[in-house]
Design a protein around this motif. Structure first.
Motif, PDB file in Angstrom:
ATOM      1  N   VAL A 174      36.892  45.016 -77.965  1.00  0.00           N
ATOM      2  CA  VAL A 174      38.193  45.530 -78.406  1.00  0.00           C
ATOM      3  C   VAL A 174      38.448  45.142 -79.860  1.00  0.00           C
ATOM      4  O   VAL A 174      38.909  45.961 -80.667  1.00  0.00           O
ATOM      5  CB  VAL A 174      39.322  45.022 -77.477  1.00  0.00           C
ATOM      6  N   ILE A 175      38.137  43.910 -80.223  1.00  0.00           N
ATOM      7  CA  ILE A 175      38.306  43.456 -81.606  1.00  0.00           C
ATOM      8  C   ILE A 175      37.440  44.293 -82.540  1.00  0.00           C
ATOM      9  O   ILE A 175      37.882  44.713 -83.611  1.00  0.00           O
ATOM     10  CB  ILE A 175      37.963  41.957 -81.732  1.00  0.00           C
ATOM     11  N   PHE A 176      36.209  44.567 -82.133  1.00  0.00           N
ATOM     12  CA  PHE A 176      35.297  45.369 -82.954  1.00  0.00           C
ATOM     13  C   PHE A 176      35.837  46.790 -83.140  1.00  0.00           C
ATOM     14  O   PHE A 176      35.815  47.330 -84.253  1.00  0.00           O
ATOM     15  CB  PHE A 176      33.913  45.398 -82.315  1.00  0.00           C
ATOM     16  N   ILE A 177      36.337  47.389 -82.089  1.00  0.00           N
ATOM     17  CA  ILE A 177      36.878  48.749 -82.177  1.00  0.00           C
ATOM     18  C   ILE A 177      38.117  48.780 -83.063  1.00  0.00           C
ATOM     19  O   ILE A 177      38.271  49.674 -83.906  1.00  0.00           O
ATOM     20  CB  ILE A 177      37.190  49.305 -80.775  1.00  0.00           C
ATOM     21  N   VAL A 178      39.008  47.807 -82.901  1.00  0.00           N
ATOM     22  CA  VAL A 178      40.214  47.756 -83.735  1.00  0.00           C
ATOM     23  C   VAL A 178      39.833  47.596 -85.200  1.00  0.00           C
ATOM     24  O   VAL A 178      40.385  48.266 -86.076  1.00  0.00           O
ATOM     25  CB  VAL A 178      41.152  46.621 -83.267  1.00  0.00           C
ATOM     26  N   ALA A 179      38.876  46.731 -85.480  1.00  0.00           N
ATOM     27  CA  ALA A 179      38.434  46.536 -86.870  1.00  0.00           C
ATOM     28  C   ALA A 179      37.819  47.809 -87.433  1.00  0.00           C
ATOM     29  O   ALA A 179      38.046  48.158 -88.598  1.00  0.00           O
ATOM     30  CB  ALA A 179      37.428  45.391 -86.945  1.00  0.00           C
ATOM     31  N   THR A 180      37.069  48.532 -86.621  1.00  0.00           N
ATOM     32  CA  THR A 180      36.461  49.778 -87.077  1.00  0.00           C
ATOM     33  C   THR A 180      37.528  50.826 -87.380  1.00  0.00           C
ATOM     34  O   THR A 180      37.444  51.535 -88.390  1.00  0.00           O
ATOM     35  CB  THR A 180      35.466  50.303 -86.028  1.00  0.00           C
ATOM     36  N   VAL A 181      38.533  50.920 -86.530  1.00  0.00           N
ATOM     37  CA  VAL A 181      39.625  51.872 -86.771  1.00  0.00           C
ATOM     38  C   VAL A 181      40.386  51.489 -88.037  1.00  0.00           C
ATOM     39  O   VAL A 181      40.702  52.352 -88.875  1.00  0.00           O
ATOM     40  CB  VAL A 181      40.566  51.941 -85.550  1.00  0.00           C
ATOM     41  N   LEU A 182      40.659  50.203 -88.202  1.00  0.00           N
ATOM     42  CA  LEU A 182      41.340  49.757 -89.419  1.00  0.00           C
ATOM     43  C   LEU A 182      40.498  50.052 -90.656  1.00  0.00           C
ATOM     44  O   LEU A 182      41.032  50.405 -91.712  1.00  0.00           O
ATOM     45  CB  LEU A 182      41.667  48.267 -89.333  1.00  0.00           C
ATOM     46  N   ARG A 183      39.193  49.918 -90.536  1.00  0.00           N
ATOM     47  CA  ARG A 183      38.306  50.227 -91.670  1.00  0.00           C
ATOM     48  C   ARG A 183      38.330  51.719 -91.983  1.00  0.00           C
ATOM     49  O   ARG A 183      38.321  52.114 -93.140  1.00  0.00           O
ATOM     50  CB  ARG A 183      36.874  49.761 -91.352  1.00  0.00           C
ATOM     51  N   CYS A 184      38.368  52.539 -90.963  1.00  0.00           N
ATOM     52  CA  CYS A 184      38.401  53.997 -91.177  1.00  0.00           C
ATOM     53  C   CYS A 184      39.662  54.430 -91.916  1.00  0.00           C
ATOM     54  O   CYS A 184      39.634  55.385 -92.684  1.00  0.00           O
ATOM     55  CB  CYS A 184      38.304  54.730 -89.842  1.00  0.00           C
ATOM     56  N   GLY A 235      38.913  46.018 -95.870  1.00  0.00           N
ATOM     57  CA  GLY A 235      37.768  46.373 -96.701  1.00  0.00           C
ATOM     58  C   GLY A 235      36.452  46.209 -95.971  1.00  0.00           C
ATOM     59  O   GLY A 235      36.399  45.776 -94.815  1.00  0.00           O
ATOM     60  N   ASN A 236      35.391  46.538 -96.679  1.00  0.00           N
ATOM     61  CA  ASN A 236      34.053  46.424 -96.101  1.00  0.00           C
ATOM     62  C   ASN A 236      33.687  44.984 -95.776  1.00  0.00           C
ATOM     63  O   ASN A 236      33.058  44.715 -94.757  1.00  0.00           O
ATOM     64  CB  ASN A 236      33.017  47.017 -97.058  1.00  0.00           C
ATOM     65  N   ALA A 237      34.058  44.062 -96.647  1.00  0.00           N
ATOM     66  CA  ALA A 237      33.709  42.650 -96.425  1.00  0.00           C
ATOM     67  C   ALA A 237      34.394  42.104 -95.173  1.00  0.00           C
ATOM     68  O   ALA A 237      33.775  41.378 -94.385  1.00  0.00           O
ATOM     69  CB  ALA A 237      34.100  41.822 -97.643  1.00  0.00           C
ATOM     70  N   GLU A 238      35.654  42.450 -94.977  1.00  0.00           N
ATOM     71  CA  GLU A 238      36.369  41.978 -93.793  1.00  0.00           C
ATOM     72  C   GLU A 238      35.770  42.573 -92.529  1.00  0.00           C
ATOM     73  O   GLU A 238      35.599  41.897 -91.514  1.00  0.00           O
ATOM     74  CB  GLU A 238      37.862  42.322 -93.874  1.00  0.00           C
ATOM     75  N   TRP A 239      35.444  43.894 -92.594  1.00  0.00           N
ATOM     76  CA  TRP A 239      34.849  44.536 -91.424  1.00  0.00           C
ATOM     77  C   TRP A 239      33.499  43.910 -91.099  1.00  0.00           C
ATOM     78  O   TRP A 239      33.190  43.656 -89.928  1.00  0.00           O
ATOM     79  CB  TRP A 239      34.673  46.033 -91.666  1.00  0.00           C
ATOM     80  N   LEU A 240      32.700  43.649 -92.124  1.00  0.00           N
ATOM     81  CA  LEU A 240      31.396  43.030 -91.913  1.00  0.00           C
ATOM     82  C   LEU A 240      31.541  41.641 -91.304  1.00  0.00           C
ATOM     83  O   LEU A 240      30.782  41.264 -90.400  1.00  0.00           O
ATOM     84  CB  LEU A 240      30.617  42.961 -93.226  1.00  0.00           C
ATOM     85  N   ILE A 266      28.965  39.968 -83.066  1.00  0.00           N
ATOM     86  CA  ILE A 266      27.547  39.943 -82.715  1.00  0.00           C
ATOM     87  C   ILE A 266      27.088  38.509 -82.442  1.00  0.00           C
ATOM     88  O   ILE A 266      26.387  38.242 -81.459  1.00  0.00           O
ATOM     89  CB  ILE A 266      26.704  40.591 -83.820  1.00  0.00           C
ATOM     90  N   ALA A 267      27.499  37.570 -83.281  1.00  0.00           N
ATOM     91  CA  ALA A 267      27.118  36.167 -83.080  1.00  0.00           C
ATOM     92  C   ALA A 267      27.707  35.633 -81.780  1.00  0.00           C
ATOM     93  O   ALA A 267      27.043  34.884 -81.051  1.00  0.00           O
ATOM     94  CB  ALA A 267      27.584  35.325 -84.258  1.00  0.00           C
ATOM     95  N   GLY A 268      28.928  36.007 -81.479  1.00  0.00           N
ATOM     96  CA  GLY A 268      29.551  35.567 -80.228  1.00  0.00           C
ATOM     97  C   GLY A 268      28.797  36.061 -79.015  1.00  0.00           C
ATOM     98  O   GLY A 268      28.609  35.328 -78.040  1.00  0.00           O
ATOM     99  N   ARG A 269      28.334  37.298 -79.066  1.00  0.00           N
ATOM    100  CA  ARG A 269      27.554  37.840 -77.949  1.00  0.00           C
ATOM    101  C   ARG A 269      26.229  37.109 -77.801  1.00  0.00           C
ATOM    102  O   ARG A 269      25.793  36.797 -76.694  1.00  0.00           O
ATOM    103  CB  ARG A 269      27.289  39.328 -78.156  1.00  0.00           C
ATOM    104  N   GLU A 270      25.573  36.826 -78.922  1.00  0.00           N
ATOM    105  CA  GLU A 270      24.285  36.140 -78.867  1.00  0.00           C
ATOM    106  C   GLU A 270      24.435  34.709 -78.341  1.00  0.00           C
ATOM    107  O   GLU A 270      23.617  34.243 -77.559  1.00  0.00           O
ATOM    108  CB  GLU A 270      23.613  36.143 -80.240  1.00  0.00           C
ATOM    109  N   VAL A 271      25.482  34.031 -78.755  1.00  0.00           N
ATOM    110  CA  VAL A 271      25.729  32.674 -78.261  1.00  0.00           C
ATOM    111  C   VAL A 271      25.987  32.708 -76.761  1.00  0.00           C
ATOM    112  O   VAL A 271      25.488  31.871 -76.013  1.00  0.00           O
ATOM    113  CB  VAL A 271      26.906  32.023 -79.021  1.00  0.00           C
ATOM    114  N   GLN A 272      26.759  33.693 -76.313  1.00  0.00           N
ATOM    115  CA  GLN A 272      27.041  33.810 -74.890  1.00  0.00           C
ATOM    116  C   GLN A 272      25.760  34.083 -74.105  1.00  0.00           C
ATOM    117  O   GLN A 272      25.542  33.486 -73.045  1.00  0.00           O
ATOM    118  CB  GLN A 272      28.045  34.929 -74.656  1.00  0.00           C
ATOM    119  N   LYS A 273      24.896  34.950 -74.601  1.00  0.00           N
ATOM    120  CA  LYS A 273      23.626  35.220 -73.932  1.00  0.00           C
ATOM    121  C   LYS A 273      22.766  33.964 -73.879  1.00  0.00           C
ATOM    122  O   LYS A 273      22.143  33.668 -72.861  1.00  0.00           O
ATOM    123  CB  LYS A 273      22.861  36.324 -74.664  1.00  0.00           C
TER     124      LYS A 273
END
Length: 72
Positions: free
Chosen positions: A19-29, A34-39, A46-53
């Protein structure tokens, strides 16, 4: 089979990281962020998912090791 996959997809879509990723993408659109904040947000998700895995793998491996010790 298809209903199970659809249910898993819905569960993943409702995760807070997604949800956070989608909201950030919509805000970027809409040029709200900016690009730096979205990145930064994307890399954090992505790091959170990898740590969880990694944590899930570590705990499952530990349980398997403990079970093999108990069966001897």
């Amino acid at each position: 089979m298809i209903s199970f996959r659809f249910q898993r997809l819905v569960e993943k879509m409702l995760s807070i990281k997604f949800v956070i990723f989608i909201v950030a993408t919509v805000l970027r659109c809409f040029s709200v962020i900016g690009n730096a904040e979205w990145l930064t947000i994307a890399l954090t998700v992505i790091a959170g998912r990898e740590v969880q895995k990694f944590k899930d793998f570590k705990y499952s491996k530990k349980e398997t090791y403990e079970e093999s010790l108990g069966s001897n």
